[in-house]
Design an enzyme around this catalytic site. Structure first.
Site, PDB file in Angstrom:
ATOM      1  N   LYS A  12       0.871  -1.186   0.000  1.00 39.27           N
ATOM      2  CA  LYS A  12       0.000   0.000   0.000  1.00 39.27           C
ATOM      3  C   LYS A  12       0.895   1.218   0.000  1.00 39.27           C
ATOM      4  O   LYS A  12       1.764   1.372   0.864  1.00 39.27           O
ATOM      5  CB  LYS A  12      -0.900  -0.017   1.247  1.00 39.27           C
ATOM      6  CG  LYS A  12      -2.069   0.936   1.149  1.00 39.27           C
ATOM      7  CD  LYS A  12      -3.055   0.536   0.049  1.00 39.27           C
ATOM      8  CE  LYS A  12      -4.357   0.005   0.572  1.00 39.27           C
ATOM      9  NZ  LYS A  12      -5.208  -0.547  -0.506  1.00 39.27           N
ATOM     10  N   THR A  57      -3.306  -5.551   0.387  1.00 32.29           N
ATOM     11  CA  THR A  57      -2.756  -4.219   0.680  1.00 32.29           C
ATOM     12  C   THR A  57      -3.668  -3.476   1.658  1.00 32.29           C
ATOM     13  O   THR A  57      -3.206  -2.667   2.451  1.00 32.29           O
ATOM     14  CB  THR A  57      -2.535  -3.383  -0.599  1.00 32.29           C
ATOM     15  OG1 THR A  57      -3.797  -3.073  -1.192  1.00 32.29           O
ATOM     16  CG2 THR A  57      -1.666  -4.111  -1.601  1.00 32.29           C
ATOM     17  N   ARG A 175     -13.343  17.607  16.555  1.00 33.59           N
ATOM     18  CA  ARG A 175     -12.726  17.050  15.345  1.00 33.59           C
ATOM     19  C   ARG A 175     -11.408  17.770  15.089  1.00 33.59           C
ATOM     20  O   ARG A 175     -11.140  18.816  15.685  1.00 33.59           O
ATOM     21  CB  ARG A 175     -13.656  17.232  14.125  1.00 33.59           C
ATOM     22  CG  ARG A 175     -13.892  18.684  13.760  1.00 33.59           C
ATOM     23  CD  ARG A 175     -14.687  18.876  12.459  1.00 33.59           C
ATOM     24  NE  ARG A 175     -14.832  20.297  12.159  1.00 33.59           N
ATOM     25  CZ  ARG A 175     -15.371  20.780  11.052  1.00 33.59           C
ATOM     26  NH1 ARG A 175     -15.830  19.974  10.119  1.00 33.59           N
ATOM     27  NH2 ARG A 175     -15.441  22.080  10.856  1.00 33.59           N
ATOM     28  N   GLN A 219     -16.200  28.039   8.070  1.00 35.13           N
ATOM     29  CA  GLN A 219     -16.696  29.344   7.634  1.00 35.13           C
ATOM     30  C   GLN A 219     -16.539  30.368   8.761  1.00 35.13           C
ATOM     31  O   GLN A 219     -16.119  31.521   8.533  1.00 35.13           O
ATOM     32  CB  GLN A 219     -18.180  29.234   7.234  1.00 35.13           C
ATOM     33  CG  GLN A 219     -18.430  28.490   5.929  1.00 35.13           C
ATOM     34  CD  GLN A 219     -18.604  26.979   6.071  1.00 35.13           C
ATOM     35  OE1 GLN A 219     -18.088  26.350   6.986  1.00 35.13           O
ATOM     36  NE2 GLN A 219     -19.317  26.381   5.122  1.00 35.13           N
ATOM     37  N   HIS A 247      -9.795  17.232   5.337  1.00 35.53           N
ATOM     38  CA  HIS A 247     -10.508  16.326   6.226  1.00 35.53           C
ATOM     39  C   HIS A 247      -9.576  15.281   6.848  1.00 35.53           C
ATOM     40  O   HIS A 247      -8.758  14.684   6.152  1.00 35.53           O
ATOM     41  CB  HIS A 247     -11.618  15.593   5.466  1.00 35.53           C
ATOM     42  CG  HIS A 247     -12.591  16.519   4.785  1.00 35.53           C
ATOM     43  ND1 HIS A 247     -13.370  17.410   5.484  1.00 35.53           N
ATOM     44  CD2 HIS A 247     -12.884  16.719   3.477  1.00 35.53           C
ATOM     45  CE1 HIS A 247     -14.124  18.097   4.638  1.00 35.53           C
ATOM     46  NE2 HIS A 247     -13.841  17.694   3.401  1.00 35.53           N
TER      47      HIS A 247
HETATM   48  O1  LIG Z   1     -16.573  23.494   8.730  1.00 37.80           O
HETATM   49  C1  LIG Z   1     -17.233  22.852   7.904  1.00 37.80           C
HETATM   50  N1  LIG Z   1     -18.032  23.508   7.016  1.00 37.80           N
HETATM   51  C2  LIG Z   1     -18.803  22.876   6.088  1.00 37.80           C
HETATM   52  O2  LIG Z   1     -19.515  23.523   5.288  1.00 37.80           O
HETATM   53  C3  LIG Z   1     -18.726  21.474   6.061  1.00 37.80           C
HETATM   54  N2  LIG Z   1     -19.321  20.543   5.279  1.00 37.80           N
HETATM   55  C4  LIG Z   1     -18.871  19.336   5.689  1.00 37.80           C
HETATM   56  O3  LIG Z   1     -19.207  18.240   5.185  1.00 37.80           O
HETATM   57  N3  LIG Z   1     -18.002  19.472   6.728  1.00 37.80           N
HETATM   58  C5  LIG Z   1     -17.901  20.796   6.971  1.00 37.80           C
HETATM   59  N4  LIG Z   1     -17.158  21.503   7.873  1.00 37.80           N
END
Ligand SMILES: O=c1[nH]c(=O)c2[nH]c(=O)[nH]c2[nH]1
Length: 296
Positions: A12, A57, A175, A219, A247
């Site tokens: 992998k 893998t 998160r 945002q 992510h």
């Molecule tokens: O901070 C975030 N804004 C989003 O608009 C969004 N959309 C998502 O799937 N995760 C997140 N996280």
């Protein structure tokens, strides 16, 4: 004329592993790209499709994540040795394992001069930019930063979004929040500005805002970062930010009987959310021709 299988290996490539180890409020971050490659008696799968010697893998990838949970990663050499030894010792037909690891360096974001507990910036890869437009006897300056990659390992939530037919995303109150900041700021007033100092202070302000704002969405963090620059730097009329949401998915270790309390993550590279926005001063000077859609 005979035909035979020559040298071969499989594994992998580029398993993206991020770990967070907690020492009270202080988080320790590791960010690795791990590749595995196994060799051995692998003629059968190539010649007949008999996979009895082929440690998938996918299993190799899972092993990387499970090992990261079960024992502190430590030095990358030690982690690679543990993995390599494991594959060779447990798989009868595997004679050789080559583990390649790249470690990506992170530094703590200084806030008020002190290293932050859980906010980090990635070492290197950043550029400082400017676009200057001269027209007649006037000039407009738009400066910025590209590739300023930052991460906080707590202090970020995302919930309260619409749940409809196609929603699967779980709500979270803790998160990893990570992004590579592309920022452009438009100067106003004169061009008699200490550019280096202004850049340094805006960069520091962006980093501090990212580190200290408890985030309910990227945002919200974007707006806070732009607002902080406008509050601190009167020479700036407007800030534009483009923030990819890098992510980090919690790896499901439950199939291996392991719990994952926000410790082991898969850092995905795509697709990514892309959060973009402008924060502008009410009394800002009119933008010149430098500030068209062509910039950011
Ligand atoms: O901070 C975030 N804004 C989003 O608009 C969004 N959309 C998502 O799937 N995760 C997140 N996280």
């Amino acid at each position: 004329m005979g035909i035979s299988l020559g040298p071969n290996q499989y594994g992998k490539a580029e398993v993206r592993l991020v770990t967070v180890r907690r020492e009270g409020a202080v988080h320790h971050l590791r960010d690795l790209t791990v590749s595995t490659a196994l060799r051995g008696e692998l003629e059968a799968t190539h010649l007949t499709g008999d996979n009895s010697a082929v440690l998938a893998t996918d299993t190799q990838k899972n092993t990387v994540y499970a090992f990261a949970k079960q024992q502190d990663v430590g030095e990358i050499e030690d982690f690679a040795l543990r993995l390599g030894r494991h594959f060779v010792d447990t798989q009868e037909k595997i004679t050789t394992a080559r583990i390649t690891i790249a470690e990506h360096g992170w530094e703590r974001i200084p806030v008020g001069g002190a290293p932050h507990d859980h906010a980090f910036s990635r070492s290197g890869g950043e550029s400082r930019t400017t676009t200057v437009t001269v027209h007649g006897d006037r000039a407009w300056v738009v400066s910025g930063v590209d590739g300023l990659t930052v991460l906080k390992s707590t202090g970020s939530e995302f919930h309260g979004f619409p749940r409809e037919e196609y929603t699967t995303l779980a709500e979270t109150d803790d998160r990893i929040l990570a992004t590579a900041v592309t920022a452009r700021w438009r100067y106003q007033g004169s061009t008699d500005i200490d550019w280096a100092k202004s850049h340094q202070e805006i960069r520091r302000t962006l980093l501090e805002a990212f580190a200290t704002k408890h985030s309910l969405s990227l945002q919200q963090t974007l707006y806070t970062m732009g607002e902080a620059v406008l509050l601190a730097r009167p020479e700036v009329a407007e800030v534009r930010l483009s923030l990819p949401n890098k992510h980090h998915f919690l790896v499901d270790l439950s199939p291996f009987g392991l719990e994952n309390h926000n410790e082991v993550f898969y850092a995905a590279d795509r697709p990514y959310g892309l959060i973009e926005g402008t924060v502008v001063r009410d009394e800002a000077e009119e933008p010149g021709p430098a500030w068209t859609e062509a910039v950011l």
